[in-house]
Design an enzyme around this catalytic site. Structure first.
Site, mmCIF file in Angstrom:
data_model
loop_
_atom_site.group_PDB
_atom_site.id
_atom_site.type_symbol
_atom_site.label_atom_id
_atom_site.label_comp_id
_atom_site.label_asym_id
_atom_site.label_seq_id
_atom_site.Cartn_x
_atom_site.Cartn_y
_atom_site.Cartn_z
ATOM 1 C CG HIS A 86 43.330 80.061 -74.561
ATOM 2 N ND1 HIS A 86 42.003 80.458 -75.714
ATOM 3 C CD2 HIS A 86 44.288 79.871 -74.915
ATOM 4 C CE1 HIS A 86 43.288 79.439 -76.619
ATOM 5 N NE2 HIS A 86 44.063 78.998 -76.124
ATOM 6 C CG ASP A 107 46.884 78.144 -72.750
ATOM 7 O OD1 ASP A 107 46.266 79.006 -72.279
ATOM 8 O OD2 ASP A 107 46.418 77.460 -73.255
ATOM 9 C CD GLU A 108 47.381 77.033 -77.352
ATOM 10 O OE1 GLU A 108 47.481 76.348 -78.155
ATOM 11 O OE2 GLU A 108 45.860 77.335 -77.042
ATOM 12 C CB VAL A 109 49.877 84.852 -74.552
ATOM 13 C CG1 VAL A 109 49.350 86.927 -74.665
ATOM 14 C CG2 VAL A 109 50.205 84.532 -73.333
#
Length: 487
Positions: free
Chosen positions: A95, A151-153
């Site tokens: 992100h 997060d959310e790599v």
């Protein structure tokens, strides 16, 4: 079902400033309300609203000004005066869209088409992240806790350098993730040894206890487990937290949601959905073994799913939800007493923003009522406009019998119409357009008191323009067709 109230630990409210950053005056009013609701701190995700300097100045927003250094310091001082600490969140791996979207940073992406993920192999990337962290920490005097995101790599391991790295025996995507986060966390600890580091947990959920133990992260970071769903799986969540504890990371956080997690384009918050999420988190807290040290909960309020997505609900329409969620944590359930406290503190008749008694239906708006609920007028206007936009007569105007029967694409192309009926269609469309325009202007006028002009413009283009455009096209097309049929 009644649970014990939320155990000891901090209750943080998440301010997501990557969309619709409130004007400073409104931010102060929000902080004032948060203090009345029992909030202990703010988790502030600045993104491009932070006044980055030097080579990082290009990260500042251009559609509206970033906050000034003086404004960032003033916000912290005001929060502290209300008994709240400020914990900044700086994304350091995934992100990072607001950074990697800029052409000079393109070469630091993991893959060219994934704007959010940093290439973990380049020392330049770590230097970039550390400079971002340095500027944020230095503008937060006395800071002792920092959230580094992670997060959310997405697409990790898909870049050419990662693919080469993964060909070595024993190298995995899990290790690739852990090595970068460990490198960043160690670098932070070297400069600020006292700093407590929090990170999102989702990339670690599938990892074994042994992998986490051997990662080097133990003692460096505190995982924050997020789940925003109303039907959160209690057993699975407890099991995850127990795993982190057994791996040596006993200090953990929870993250719930009061807005911005229903759908990417939600306009009006549903309080019950978010209360249900907190009821599930209460069950989790009640089921943890004594060894798990729950440091607190961050009640997130997402303004965008990511930097490049549309706006979620604005803060005013979500304040009843936030108040209800906090009362749920304090009481162990959303009891009659909790409900009463919310309506009393905010001066409202119902906790669902769509059911609030409207100022338009009662006597003149009073400043006292607005001071209880900062942004109430805007919340009411948004609810009214949203109801109009979603009415079947307007949203599906092109599908009604008269339009489909007497002003179809066939008719428009050939400009052969029945003037009597098409003029009736024109009249109805024009009436709807006038109604919408009146409501939109009221919303815009109120919104720019609380948010930048760019936020009002974006909100209107997102929610109103797609509904208004077909009506405008019909009125224009009918005008052109009737000229061909009437002398």
């Amino acid at each position: 079902m009644k649970c014990d109230p939320w155990p000891k630990g901090k209750k943080l409210v998440h301010l997501d400033l990557k969309g619709a950053p409130p004007r400073v005056e409104y931010l102060r009013r929000l902080i004032e309300l948060f203090s009345q609701l029992g909030v202990d701190g703010l988790l502030v995700e600045y993104e491009d609203a932070f006044p980055y300097e030097g080579e990082l100045k290009l990260l500042q927003a251009t559609v509206q000004p970033a906050y000034s250094q003086e404004e960032v310091l003033s916000m912290q001082e005001f929060a502290r005066s209300k008994g709240m600490e400020v914990i900044p969140l700086v994304q350091t791996f995934g992100h990072m869209e607001f950074v990697l979207k800029h052409r000079p940073m393109w070469h630091l992406r993991e893959t060219s088409h994934c704007v959010g993920t940093l290439n973990p192999h380049r020392e330049e990337g770590v230097k970039l992240v550390m400079e971002m962290v340095r500027q944020v920490v230095e503008l937060h005097p006395g800071l002792d806790t920092l959230h580094i995101g992670a997060d959310e790599v997405y697409m990790l391991g898909e870049g050419e350098e990662s693919k080469l790295w993964l060909t070595s025996p024993g190298h995995t995507v899990e290790q690739l993730f852990l090595s970068h986060v460990t490198k960043v966390a160690k670098a932070i600890k070297e400069v600020w040894p006292h700093m407590t580091i929090i990170m999102w947990d989702d990339m670690m959920r599938g990892m074994s206890q042994d992998t986490l133990k051997a990662s080097g992260l133990v003692g460096l970071v505190q995982p924050m487990l997020w789940d925003y769903t109303p039907n959160l799986d209690v057993d699975k969540t407890v099991s995850l937290l127990q795993k982190y504890c057994s791996a040596g990371m006993a200090d953990v956080w929870a993250a719930s949601s009061f807005k911005g997690s229903t759908s990417v384009y939600t306009c009006v918050t549903c309080t019950q959905r978010h209360v249900d999420n907190h009821l599930q988190w209460l069950k989790v807290a009640a089921s943890l073994s004594p060894g798990v040290n729950l440091k607190g909960i961050a009640i997130t309020g997402w303004q965008r799913y990511d930097h490049l997505s549309v706006l979620c609900e604005l803060m005013p329409v979500a304040l009843p939800s936030l108040a209800a969620c906090l009362q749920t944590l304090l009481h162990g359930q959303f009891s009659a007493e909790a409900h009463s406290k919310v309506t009393e503190v905010l001066g409202i008749s119902a906790v669902e923003v769509e059911a609030m008694e409207s100022f338009l239906c009662v006597a003149l708006r009073t400043s006292a009522a607005d001071s209880l609920f900062p942004g109430r007028r805007l919340a009411e206007l948004i609810v009214e406009l949203n109801s109009l936009l979603n009415s079947e007569d307007i949203r599906f105007f092109e599908s009604n019998m008269f339009v489909r029967g007497w002003f179809s694409p066939y008719h428009r192309q050939r400009r052969t119409v029945t003037p009597l009926i098409t003029m009736q269609i024109h009249s109805q469309a024009a009436t709807y357009l006038a109604m919408l325009q009146q409501k939109v202007e009221s919303v815009r006028e109120e919104m720019v008191h609380l948010y930048p002009e760019s936020t009002a413009q974006e909100w209107i283009e997102e929610h109103v323009s797609p509904v208004v455009a077909p009506l405008q096209r019909i009125t224009e097309d009918i005008g052109a067709c009737v000229k061909e049929m009437v002398p």
